[in-house]
Motif scaffolding. Structure first.
Motif, PDB file in Angstrom:
ATOM      1  N   LEU A 123       0.837  -1.212   0.000  1.00  0.00           N
ATOM      2  CA  LEU A 123       0.000   0.000   0.000  1.00  0.00           C
ATOM      3  C   LEU A 123       0.869   1.258   0.000  1.00  0.00           C
ATOM      4  CD1 LEU A 123      -2.878  -0.886   2.502  1.00  0.00           C
ATOM      5  CD2 LEU A 123      -3.067  -0.575   0.024  1.00  0.00           C
ATOM      6  N   GLU A 124       1.962   1.224   0.749  1.00  0.00           N
ATOM      7  CA  GLU A 124       2.873   2.371   0.745  1.00  0.00           C
ATOM      8  C   GLU A 124       3.505   2.554  -0.635  1.00  0.00           C
ATOM      9  OE1 GLU A 124       5.223   3.364   4.393  1.00  0.00           O
ATOM     10  OE2 GLU A 124       4.764   1.262   4.839  1.00  0.00           O
ATOM     11  N   ALA A 125       3.862   1.449  -1.293  1.00  0.00           N
ATOM     12  CA  ALA A 125       4.422   1.540  -2.642  1.00  0.00           C
ATOM     13  C   ALA A 125       3.392   2.130  -3.604  1.00  0.00           C
ATOM     14  CB  ALA A 125       4.868   0.159  -3.128  1.00  0.00           C
ATOM     15  N   TYR A 126       2.132   1.721  -3.448  1.00  0.00           N
ATOM     16  CA  TYR A 126       1.078   2.277  -4.303  1.00  0.00           C
ATOM     17  C   TYR A 126       0.881   3.766  -4.003  1.00  0.00           C
ATOM     18  CZ  TYR A 126      -3.294   3.001  -6.742  1.00  0.00           C
ATOM     19  OH  TYR A 126      -4.260   3.488  -7.580  1.00  0.00           O
ATOM     20  N   GLY A 127       0.956   4.131  -2.729  1.00  0.00           N
ATOM     21  CA  GLY A 127       0.872   5.542  -2.363  1.00  0.00           C
ATOM     22  C   GLY A 127       1.968   6.353  -3.033  1.00  0.00           C
ATOM     23  N   ASN A 135      10.283  13.748  -6.543  1.00  0.00           N
ATOM     24  CA  ASN A 135      11.511  13.460  -5.814  1.00  0.00           C
ATOM     25  C   ASN A 135      11.399  12.182  -4.998  1.00  0.00           C
ATOM     26  OD1 ASN A 135      12.786  15.781  -6.696  1.00  0.00           O
ATOM     27  ND2 ASN A 135      12.026  17.000  -4.990  1.00  0.00           N
ATOM     28  N   PHE A 136      10.197  11.832  -4.583  1.00  0.00           N
ATOM     29  CA  PHE A 136       9.950  10.688  -3.715  1.00  0.00           C
ATOM     30  C   PHE A 136       9.503   9.459  -4.505  1.00  0.00           C
ATOM     31  CE2 PHE A 136       6.494   8.455  -1.361  1.00  0.00           C
ATOM     32  CZ  PHE A 136       7.272   7.838  -0.390  1.00  0.00           C
ATOM     33  N   GLY A 140      10.480   5.713  -3.586  1.00  0.00           N
ATOM     34  CA  GLY A 140       9.419   5.240  -2.698  1.00  0.00           C
ATOM     35  C   GLY A 140       8.793   3.953  -3.193  1.00  0.00           C
ATOM     36  N   ILE A 141       8.570   3.890  -4.494  1.00  0.00           N
ATOM     37  CA  ILE A 141       8.026   2.666  -5.095  1.00  0.00           C
ATOM     38  C   ILE A 141       9.016   1.514  -4.923  1.00  0.00           C
ATOM     39  CG2 ILE A 141       7.367   1.540  -7.262  1.00  0.00           C
ATOM     40  CD1 ILE A 141       6.418   4.361  -8.209  1.00  0.00           C
ATOM     41  N   LEU A 142      10.278   1.781  -5.261  1.00  0.00           N
ATOM     42  CA  LEU A 142      11.298   0.731  -5.198  1.00  0.00           C
ATOM     43  C   LEU A 142      11.527   0.244  -3.768  1.00  0.00           C
ATOM     44  CD1 LEU A 142      13.402  -0.998  -6.636  1.00  0.00           C
ATOM     45  CD2 LEU A 142      15.004   0.914  -6.427  1.00  0.00           C
ATOM     46  N   GLY A 143      11.707   1.179  -2.832  1.00  0.00           N
ATOM     47  CA  GLY A 143      11.970   0.792  -1.445  1.00  0.00           C
ATOM     48  C   GLY A 143      10.828   0.014  -0.829  1.00  0.00           C
ATOM     49  N   ASN A 144       9.625   0.576  -0.913  1.00  0.00           N
ATOM     50  CA  ASN A 144       8.463  -0.122  -0.349  1.00  0.00           C
ATOM     51  C   ASN A 144       8.146  -1.396  -1.111  1.00  0.00           C
ATOM     52  OD1 ASN A 144       7.513   1.432   1.963  1.00  0.00           O
ATOM     53  ND2 ASN A 144       7.201   3.076   0.489  1.00  0.00           N
ATOM     54  N   ILE A 188      14.986   5.252   3.035  1.00  0.00           N
ATOM     55  CA  ILE A 188      15.608   6.405   3.703  1.00  0.00           C
ATOM     56  C   ILE A 188      15.933   7.484   2.667  1.00  0.00           C
ATOM     57  CG2 ILE A 188      17.664   7.239   4.930  1.00  0.00           C
ATOM     58  CD1 ILE A 188      17.699   4.507   6.379  1.00  0.00           C
ATOM     59  N   PHE A 189      16.519   7.081   1.543  1.00  0.00           N
ATOM     60  CA  PHE A 189      16.835   8.042   0.479  1.00  0.00           C
ATOM     61  C   PHE A 189      15.571   8.645  -0.114  1.00  0.00           C
ATOM     62  CE2 PHE A 189      20.732   5.427   0.414  1.00  0.00           C
ATOM     63  CZ  PHE A 189      21.660   6.433   0.624  1.00  0.00           C
ATOM     64  N   ALA A 190      14.534   7.827  -0.260  1.00  0.00           N
ATOM     65  CA  ALA A 190      13.266   8.332  -0.803  1.00  0.00           C
ATOM     66  C   ALA A 190      12.689   9.409   0.083  1.00  0.00           C
ATOM     67  CB  ALA A 190      12.272   7.173  -0.964  1.00  0.00           C
TER      68      ALA A 190
END
Length: 196
Positions: A123-127, A135-136, A140-144, A188-190
């Protein structure tokens, strides 16, 4: 002292990564010795991860109070963080039960916890995917996504163990735990890119 939402989100991501590393080290020891050695670290790591996810959820909720309009991206991200925290709590509980002697019951709870954690991170990746913040978005997609994939991989490893394919299951658990470590560091980078 007022703590800003950004500070909580970033602190939560760092704490999540620390917990993932502790879990990964514990899982590595358990997988390669074929014993319960290291499982206490897996319990501690999951507990720390749950705390990190909770800080992220609270921090993002505080950030909403400063806005007039809530985006679907923010709702998915906050909901996902709470669900992920619940999954990590389930993992810690399941492994604790397993260590107390109720092995099969503990593994089943741990498996459910990993599935819940995977759902939350998904859900976080979809968000992140529907986020307008470029920038995120990608990180954000990759990390989550890696955290979600790693969590579901851990669940699969547990299913192998329940079906007495222990060596394969332990290897799958090892891979899944380190996928989550990689994903948590990318996150963290995201988040750093999101706020700074």
């Amino acid at each position: 002292m007022i703590i800003s939402g950004e500070y909580l989100v970033i602190s939560g991501a760092i704490i999540l990564a620390i917990g993932a590393v502790v879990e990964g080290i514990g899982q590595t020891e358990s997988s390669f010795t074929g014993t319960d050695l290291g499982k206490d670290l897996v319990v501690k790591g999951n507990s720390v991860e749950a705390f990190g996810n909770t800080l992220q959820a609270v921090g993002r909720t505080l950030l909403l109070e400063e806005k007039r309009e809530v985006t679907p991206s923010e709702l998915y991200t906050i909901t996902g963080a709470w669900i992920e925290a619940a999954g990590n709590t389930g993992n810690a509980l399941g492994i604790s039960i397993e260590l107390s002697g109720l092995e099969e019951e503990g593994i089943l709870i741990d498996t459910l916890g990993s599935e819940v954690q995977g759902l939350g991170a998904g859900l976080e990746a979809y968000g992140a995917y529907i986020s307008e913040d470029s920038n995120f978005r990608t990180l954000g997609i990759l990390g989550n996504g890696l955290i979600s994939f790693g969590s579901f991989t851990v669940a699969i490893g547990n299913i192998f163990i329940i079906n007495n394919l222990i060596e394969k299951g332990e290897l799958i658990l090892f891979v899944g735990s380190w996928l989550q470590v990689i994903g948590s560091f990318i996150l963290i980078f995201a988040i750093n890119n999101e706020f700074f």
